[in-house]
Write a protein that holds these residues in place. Sequence first.
Motif, mmCIF file in Angstrom:
data_model
loop_
_atom_site.group_PDB
_atom_site.id
_atom_site.type_symbol
_atom_site.label_atom_id
_atom_site.label_comp_id
_atom_site.label_asym_id
_atom_site.label_seq_id
_atom_site.Cartn_x
_atom_site.Cartn_y
_atom_site.Cartn_z
ATOM 1 N N VAL A 55 -1.296 -17.261 4.243
ATOM 2 C CA VAL A 55 -1.214 -16.028 3.445
ATOM 3 C C VAL A 55 -0.291 -16.228 2.238
ATOM 4 O O VAL A 55 0.159 -15.265 1.621
ATOM 5 N N HIS A 56 -0.066 -17.490 1.882
ATOM 6 C CA HIS A 56 0.855 -17.775 0.786
ATOM 7 C C HIS A 56 0.213 -17.482 -0.573
ATOM 8 O O HIS A 56 -0.948 -17.800 -0.803
ATOM 9 N N GLY A 57 0.987 -16.885 -1.432
ATOM 10 C CA GLY A 57 0.569 -16.744 -2.827
ATOM 11 C C GLY A 57 -0.374 -15.601 -3.095
ATOM 12 O O GLY A 57 -1.049 -15.574 -4.128
ATOM 13 N N LEU A 58 -0.414 -14.650 -2.196
ATOM 14 C CA LEU A 58 -1.250 -13.464 -2.432
ATOM 15 C C LEU A 58 -0.561 -12.260 -1.791
ATOM 16 O O LEU A 58 -0.757 -11.961 -0.612
ATOM 17 N N LYS A 59 0.239 -11.564 -2.620
ATOM 18 C CA LYS A 59 1.048 -10.451 -2.088
ATOM 19 C C LYS A 59 0.180 -9.266 -1.676
ATOM 20 O O LYS A 59 0.578 -8.444 -0.853
ATOM 21 N N ALA A 60 -1.017 -9.178 -2.259
ATOM 22 C CA ALA A 60 -1.875 -8.013 -1.985
ATOM 23 C C ALA A 60 -2.339 -7.959 -0.529
ATOM 24 O O ALA A 60 -2.741 -6.892 -0.051
ATOM 25 N N LEU A 61 -2.278 -9.088 0.172
ATOM 26 C CA LEU A 61 -2.766 -9.086 1.559
ATOM 27 C C LEU A 61 -1.903 -8.181 2.440
ATOM 28 O O LEU A 61 -0.682 -8.184 2.317
ATOM 29 N N PRO A 62 -2.550 -7.448 3.331
ATOM 30 C CA PRO A 62 -1.777 -6.582 4.224
ATOM 31 C C PRO A 62 -0.971 -7.396 5.238
ATOM 32 O O PRO A 62 -1.321 -8.542 5.530
#
Lengths: 265, 334
Positions: free
Chosen positions: A231-238
């Motif tokens: 899940v690195h590098g994508l802050k939008a993920l819940p």
Amino acid sequence: MIPNTDLGGLADRLRLRAAKMIAPHGFGYLGQVLSSAELFAALYGRHYRPGQDAIVVSPGHYIIAAYAAAAEIGVLDEKLLETYGFDDSDLEAIGTERSPAVDLTGGSLSQGLSGAVGFALSDKMAGKDDVLTFALCSDGELEEGQLWEAALFAGHNKLRNLVVLLDANDSQVDGPVSEITTIEPIAAKWESFGWDAYDVDGHDAAAVDEALGKAIASDKPAVVIGRTSTVHGLKALPEGADGHFIKLPRELADAAIAELEARVA
Amino acid sequence: MLKPPYKTVLKPYGQALVDLARDRTEIVCITGDLTRQCEIDLFQETFPDRFIHAGMAEANMVSMAGALARRGHIPFVHTFGVFATRRPLDQIVNSVAYPNLPVRLVGFMPGVSSPGGPSHQAIEDVALMRALPNMTVIDVADATEIRKALPSIVDIPGPVYLRLKRGEIPVIFEEDHQFSLKKAQRLTEGEDVAIIANGMMLSSALSAAEILKGEGLGVTVVNVPVIKPLDTETVLGAVRGTKAVVTAENHTIIGGLGSAVAETMAEAGLGRPLRRIGLQDTFAEGSRTAPHLFRKYGLSTQDILTAAWSALGRSGPAPEAPAVETSEGEYAPV
């Protein structure tokens, strides 16, 4: 190979391409790109020489990252990426014989390393000292016995022209690898099989780049172990997103693409 | 055709591979730690640069062979039939058969020819390999057929599974015998019963035919070394011209030659009484010697006779197969 590329930026462009490929489907192997983006960026940006070296993507689920990287360095038509995962596309979501831009990919885990060993052995037998074989493997594959058969063979036969890039993202279908099977110490295992091993932060592209350089120079087969997160590098993920198979409904896809576009701008 | 007891020769495959590889430098020879047993010590001595020890690691051996084939080599991969098919099945599927690569898997000790217990008996290898798209499956009967088959298979664009008896190999066919990838061979002609056989059961089929002929029956014996792709035309021709059919294979009756013949007959709408000689859905235990297993599990000449008798609806006991005396270095069917 793109000289003097900002590898971090290249990694984010791979994430963006993958998000766009998965968005029309609403789910897919985005986590594999989020974790391996810096590994692919360092490999494709600095070391892999298309047409000369061989590239193997052992876990076929990672083929999306190879497509994104191939499009990024201009060896795959980027229009093709839009067909990813659709019926009758050559770009199936899990690698097949029709998968372009790689020398070998697979869906049944761990067979890719044996294939890479076959390429490296063939080049060694033919005296082609200037050809390298790069294999992307995943930490989950270390649970398969065949991977260690291949590692033993490469160590015994001193296949110095073989370099493995290992995405240690601690993720498999049922959860974290470390909760399902203890595969540590990873580096010591490879070393005991006759390999050189370099254990680095897989999201530090410069560190991966440097380790790849050492792995290529090594007089043994060598593995670069990149410690990463799906899940690195994508802050939008819940919070708590399942990195093995990320759900990306329309709204989330829009947010993800916007976030990544802003970063690569 | 020669008559039993047959004289035997040693290592016809190993010699044929060396002869073939002399001009065909693409051939590489891979061993799964069974070099002498698979007759390839001669290759190792003659072409050490093209000889690869994979060790006891069949999964890696098969996937690696696939990659070598992608690079233009023609890998001949050697081990016992069980370890060539059962153990690396997924690797054969994904690394060889699906990409349709010219890997030759050579499996020794077919069926119950091994007294080494169920772990060493390849009783379902033909069924497994036959089920795979792109795979050619071959079970040869004697030394002549082995020698003739090798030059025929080297240029098949896809994978081949070749099943070979180990040790002393009988010479059944004379030098002028032709091996064809496309045509099965009618070896005898008759209008009562067709015996369709291959591999180690061919000599038993020929013996049974001889005995039935002595009883006044006409027997068509068909040799089917290439199980896939099956020469359905020759099989159907033999079935059409006879009243009953017996298949004989050194393998389980599920999924091998008997199944292939049954499927072919059914799809052509040809109804004939059919008996399938082979392992009757069982593993084979309890032996020091292979002939005991052939008798115990119903793979003898007598079993073929009894099956033909029953399929033809004959009353009374089937004729008896006389024992064939053999001397050292000779082979006779069980």
